[in-house]
Write an enzyme that holds these catalytic residues in place. Structure first.
Site, PDB file in Angstrom:
ATOM      1  N   THR A 120       0.865  -1.173   0.000  1.00 58.46           N
ATOM      2  CA  THR A 120       0.000   0.000   0.000  1.00 58.46           C
ATOM      3  C   THR A 120       0.900   1.220   0.000  1.00 58.46           C
ATOM      4  O   THR A 120       2.030   1.151   0.485  1.00 58.46           O
ATOM      5  CB  THR A 120      -0.934  -0.029   1.224  1.00 58.46           C
ATOM      6  OG1 THR A 120      -1.821   1.060   1.145  1.00 58.46           O
ATOM      7  CG2 THR A 120      -0.178   0.036   2.530  1.00 58.46           C
ATOM      8  N   GLU A 137      -4.794  -3.410   3.217  1.00 59.37           N
ATOM      9  CA  GLU A 137      -4.558  -4.082   4.502  1.00 59.37           C
ATOM     10  C   GLU A 137      -5.686  -5.036   4.880  1.00 59.37           C
ATOM     11  O   GLU A 137      -5.564  -5.810   5.823  1.00 59.37           O
ATOM     12  CB  GLU A 137      -4.438  -3.030   5.623  1.00 59.37           C
ATOM     13  CG  GLU A 137      -3.178  -2.201   5.603  1.00 59.37           C
ATOM     14  CD  GLU A 137      -3.297  -0.921   4.759  1.00 59.37           C
ATOM     15  OE1 GLU A 137      -4.125  -0.923   3.822  1.00 59.37           O
ATOM     16  OE2 GLU A 137      -2.567   0.034   5.019  1.00 59.37           O
ATOM     17  N   LYS A 178      -9.251  21.663   6.907  1.00 61.04           N
ATOM     18  CA  LYS A 178      -9.534  22.303   8.198  1.00 61.04           C
ATOM     19  C   LYS A 178      -9.618  23.809   7.978  1.00 61.04           C
ATOM     20  O   LYS A 178      -8.604  24.481   7.841  1.00 61.04           O
ATOM     21  CB  LYS A 178      -8.448  21.944   9.211  1.00 61.04           C
ATOM     22  CG  LYS A 178      -8.540  20.490   9.623  1.00 61.04           C
ATOM     23  CD  LYS A 178      -7.195  19.898   9.984  1.00 61.04           C
ATOM     24  CE  LYS A 178      -7.273  18.378   9.869  1.00 61.04           C
ATOM     25  NZ  LYS A 178      -6.284  17.827   8.944  1.00 61.04           N
ATOM     26  N   TRP A 218     -14.309  21.422   9.981  1.00 59.69           N
ATOM     27  CA  TRP A 218     -13.850  20.467   8.981  1.00 59.69           C
ATOM     28  C   TRP A 218     -14.737  20.513   7.743  1.00 59.69           C
ATOM     29  O   TRP A 218     -15.956  20.532   7.845  1.00 59.69           O
ATOM     30  CB  TRP A 218     -13.880  19.037   9.557  1.00 59.69           C
ATOM     31  CG  TRP A 218     -12.751  18.747  10.485  1.00 59.69           C
ATOM     32  CD1 TRP A 218     -11.869  19.665  11.012  1.00 59.69           C
ATOM     33  CD2 TRP A 218     -12.371  17.479  11.000  1.00 59.69           C
ATOM     34  NE1 TRP A 218     -10.975  19.027  11.829  1.00 59.69           N
ATOM     35  CE2 TRP A 218     -11.257  17.684  11.837  1.00 59.69           C
ATOM     36  CE3 TRP A 218     -12.862  16.188  10.824  1.00 59.69           C
ATOM     37  CZ2 TRP A 218     -10.628  16.640  12.515  1.00 59.69           C
ATOM     38  CZ3 TRP A 218     -12.245  15.147  11.493  1.00 59.69           C
ATOM     39  CH2 TRP A 218     -11.128  15.365  12.326  1.00 59.69           C
TER      40      TRP A 218
END
Ligand code: ADP
Length: 556
Positions: A191, A334, A450, A455
């Site tokens: 990854t 994963e 941000k 957010w």
């Protein structure tokens, strides 16, 4: 009390045996410049046996790594089956990585034999001198003398073989070892690292078998299906489809290097494809191609999309215009990689607003994947469908650590350790989990913007912009802003010939996202840069902005 049940190990060879006998008449169809090339699963089983004998003759007698440098085709499927089944470990190399990254990944994995498509032999010849572990190269398909010589020139390469010649004299059956431990590695995948080097994951036989059963069952795949696998076999375990096909007997349609919308539409039409798997950009291109040029896609019932957030407008457009059900999935390398699939729960009226909300979410966690949300202070956030936190997961097909071979830097080791939290994998994805297991991601932790202490989800903005009929693609990243700390910058690709302006796009967003979130900075670009697996490359966009390479228009 002990059960009375048998417990044979869950091995890839059991998938191979089942698929190539019980489903021996199903096929793998490989697209070529001359048209489709067909191989039955029975023949794939024979080739897998021959490949295993050939690899034994080259010294693959234990759990050594065997690499592939290949497109999606019958030979790659054969390697997916033969290598793990004989007890070795398959490492499918991502042909699209930058050369330095590719060299890092290939050296770290340490393959001793690499199987290479002839169409990729030239680029591999430029890499192999940097891969000292490689002793043998097997080339599938004819290759010119100069390339063959280049492949053979590094002193560590003992020989370059022709795939068909090497397999030709080998027996068509193989005594697949039954004593393997189901928890041993069957294959590996890397990854991309955030700041350090890519990280390796070693899948287990058991994890892969359970994962494939989970994916096949949840998607309802059967022997009647003919699946177009666009997601590369070198990306995140091809979402489990090579192994799902052995369980279910679904025919696989492999596009090889023909990945543009036009040949994909031709494959769907000619092969009566019923389903497929690919990242959003692939299906987005296909949609625009179908809208413009048309094709008979009436055989297709379902296209799975994942790897990055699928725009709701894309999901709706396929349903409305082509009667194709886009199934949104979420996962990670994963996690073997599938974690959730967006199938609305029972009782939800198809076509209702609630239905589309479920379809656009990242979906319901599969059996085998447990999830929880964690807040910035490390405390557990409730899975109430409203609270937001970082998602952590655990389960039998989720990695417990990264593959280490001792060559990692201190940054790599720190990054690798930080990904695990008391038996859970930190996904780096931020969002909400509902009590009935549906996941709605707002962003990747590193992509959240941000702005003035609030957010902004870059994905929500992208989806809102991409719902505009004149927009082909849009990607949003946070860029530094004196007043707010960070503000969104939208890079958009407009359809050719449209007169839509940035002011029009801003006006379009009003009422769809909060007023303060509407970007002031816009760049109209030819193409959004993509990563090696076709995702929007936000790192690259930020870099282009920082280096002044983007023509940014600011509109208040
Ligand atoms: P890389 O980090 O190299 O992109 P992966 O292909 O494993 O590696 O990417 C996994 C990540 O991709 C997830 O953590 C998530 O951020 C993103 N992702 C995958 N599927 C989706 C999805 N359906 N919606 C949003 N993000 C997704």
């Amino acid at each position: 009390m002990k059960s009375t049940m048998q417990s044979p190990p869950l091995l890839i060879s059991s998938l191979l045996r089942h698929g190539t006998t019980i489903h021996g008449d199903s096929e793998v169809v490989t697209w070529t410049a001359e048209g489709p090339r067909r191989l039955s699963y029975r023949e794939v089983g024979q080739h897998a046996a021959q490949l295993a004998h050939a690899l034994r003759s080259l010294g693959i007698t234990g759990d050594q790594r065997v690499g592939t440098f290949m497109w999606n085709n019958a030979e790659h499927l054969t390697a997916y089956l033969a290598v793990p089944s004989m007890g070795a470990v398959l490492h499918a190399l991502n042909i699209r990585l930058y050369p330095e990254q590719l060299v890092y990944v290939a050296r770290h994995g340490g393959s001793e034999v690499v199987i290479v498509d002839n169409t990729l032999a030239a680029p591999f010849a430029r890499l192999v001198e940097h891969l000292p572990a490689v002793r043998h190269v097997i080339v599938s398909g004819p290759v010119d003398d100069a390339t063959r010589e280049a492949l053979a020139s590094p002193p560590h390469v003992e020989a370059v073989h022709d795939y068909a010649t090497l397999l030709a004299d080998q027996p068509a059956t193989f005594d697949w070892p039954e004593h393997l431990d189901e928890n041993d590695a069957s294959s590996m995948c890397y990854t991309s690292g955030t700041t350090g080097n890519p990280k390796g994951v070693a899948y287990s036989h058991r994890g892969n078998v359970l994962h494939s059963m989970g994916v096949a069952g949840t998607l309802g795949i059967s022997s009647k299906d003919r699946l177009l696998i666009v997601v590369p076999l070198f990306h995140a375990n091809a979402w489990g489809f090579p192994y799902c096909s052995m369980i279910t007997g679904a025919t696989l349609v492999m596009p090889d290097r023909f990945l543009q919308a036009e040949p994909l539409a031709a494959m769907i039409e000619a092969e009566r494809v019923t389903g497929g798997a690919g990242v959003p950009t692939i299906w987005n291109d296909l949609l625009h191609h179908l809208d413009e040029h048309g094709a008979d896609v009436s055989s297709c019932r379902m296209l799975m999309v994942g790897g990055s957030a699928a725009p709701p407008a894309l999901i709706r457009a396929f349903a409305d215009r082509y009667n194709i059900d886009i199934v949104h999935g979420w996962g990670m390398t994963e996690m073997s990689p599938v974690g959730s699939l967006a199938l609305p729960p029972q009782g939800v009226e198809p076509g209702s607003e609630e239905y589309w909300r479920y379809k656009s979410s990242q979906g319901r966690l599969l059996y085998g994947v447990e999830g929880r949300l964690v807040g910035p202070d490390g405390s557990i956030v409730p899975s109430d469908g409203e609270s937001v936190g970082e998602l952590e997961v655990r389960g039998p097909w989720i990695t417990d650590c990264y593959y280490a071979n001792g060559t990692e830097t201190a940054t790599d080791l720190a990054e690798a350790t930080a990904k695990f939290d008391d038996g859970w994998l930190r996904t780096g994805d931020v969002g909400r989990l509902s009590p009935n297991g549906y996941l709605t991601l707002t962003d990747r932790a590193k992509d959240v913007i941000k702005s003035g202490g609030e957010w902004i989800s870059s994905v929500d903005l992208e989806n809102a912009v991409m719902a505009h009929p004149d927009v082909l693609e849009a990607s949003v990243v946070g860029v530094p802003d004196e007043r707010w700390g960070e503000r969104p910058l939208a890079s958009v690709v407009l359809k050719p010939g449209t007169s839509t302006t940035v002011a029009d796009l801003r006006a379009f967003l009003e009422g769809k996202v909060a007023h303060w979130q509407v970007p002031e900075r816009w760049a109209v670009v030819e193409e959004v840069p993509k990563t090696s697996v076709g995702k929007f490359d936000k790192k690259q966009l930020r870099k282009r902005f920082a280096e002044g390479d983007l023509e940014v228009v600011t509109v208040d």
